[in-house]
Enzyme design. Structure first.
Site, short mmCIF file in Angstrom:
data_model
loop_
_atom_site.label_atom_id
_atom_site.label_comp_id
_atom_site.label_asym_id
_atom_site.label_seq_id
_atom_site.Cartn_x
_atom_site.Cartn_y
_atom_site.Cartn_z
N CYS A 159 40.00 35.52 40.74
CA CYS A 159 39.30 36.79 40.87
C CYS A 159 40.13 37.92 40.23
CB CYS A 159 38.94 37.07 42.32
SG CYS A 159 37.64 38.33 42.51
N HIS A 196 37.01 32.52 44.57
CA HIS A 196 38.13 32.42 45.51
C HIS A 196 38.22 31.00 46.09
CE1 HIS A 196 39.22 36.73 46.10
NE2 HIS A 196 37.99 36.91 45.65
N GLU A 247 40.68 29.65 47.51
CA GLU A 247 41.51 29.66 48.71
C GLU A 247 40.72 29.97 49.97
OE1 GLU A 247 41.30 33.96 47.57
OE2 GLU A 247 41.29 32.03 46.52
#
Length: 197
Positions: free
Chosen positions: A83, A179, A181
């Site tokens: 991002c 994202h 994560e």
């Protein structure tokens, strides 16, 4: 006996660095939070997390990280930007509108990235994403996400959302608009660990 996993850094100025660090540690990688140039010593790779790219630029100026990060890559370090981190890696950054100010970047990935291409935080979404090399779609979380609007011929586009490239790799540099994560799926973190020399 398997070889030890090289040490990885996560740029810990702002944004989702804790989530990246936890995911990498869960895969057995030793992780160091990077805030100063000296923190890069001994690392094989570095994750530049999502967050607020203009804030990250200001903090990178404050801690004099631009040249050390370019040197880290030149010495063989792998980089992954997610991002806002993808914006920081791009050769060229454009705004969501023509009136948006230019933004500095590391210029290590030969792409043009458009900031906030999917709109504001309220327009955030999750979608299954077909990724080259993965058998099952990846659950991609897009939050005020950028897109790659131009990629050089030697940049490998690994995933698209509609007409937009959202995951790309060039040598030891990986960039994702979304994202990884923020999902329980560790496959892109595994991909990055596989890039470490």
């Amino acid at each position: 006996m398997s070889a030890p996993v090289p040490k990885v850094g996560v740029l810990a100025l702002q944004g989702a660095y804790r989530e990246h660090a936890a995911r990498l540690r869960g895969l057995g990688a030793p992780v160091r939070e990077v805030r100063l140039p000296g923190d890069l010593d001994g690392l094989a790779g570095l994750v530049l997390p999502g967050g607020e790219s203009t804030t990250m630029v200001r903090l990178m100026n404050e801690y004099a990280l631009w040249a050390p990060l370019r040197d880290f890559h030149a010495r063989g370090g792998a980089l992954w930007g997610t991002c806002a981190g993808a914006i920081l890696l791009a050769a060229e950054v454009t705004g969501a509108s023509p009136a948006a100010p230019a933004q500095p970047s590391l210029g290590l990935l030969d792409v043009t990235v458009q900031r906030n291409a999917f709109g504001r935080q309220l327009e955030s979404f999750t979608t299954p994403l077909e990724v080259a090399g993965l058998d099952v779609p990846f659950p991609a979380v897009f939050i005020r996400a950028p897109v790659i609007t131009r990629a050089a011929p030697d940049v490998e586009v690994l995933a698209r959302h509609g007409d937009h490239a959202v995951l790309a790799r060039q040598g030891r540099v990986l960039a994702s608009s979304f994202h990884p994560e923020l999902t329980p799926d560790a496959r892109l973190h595994e991909l990055f660990l596989g890039m470490l020399g």
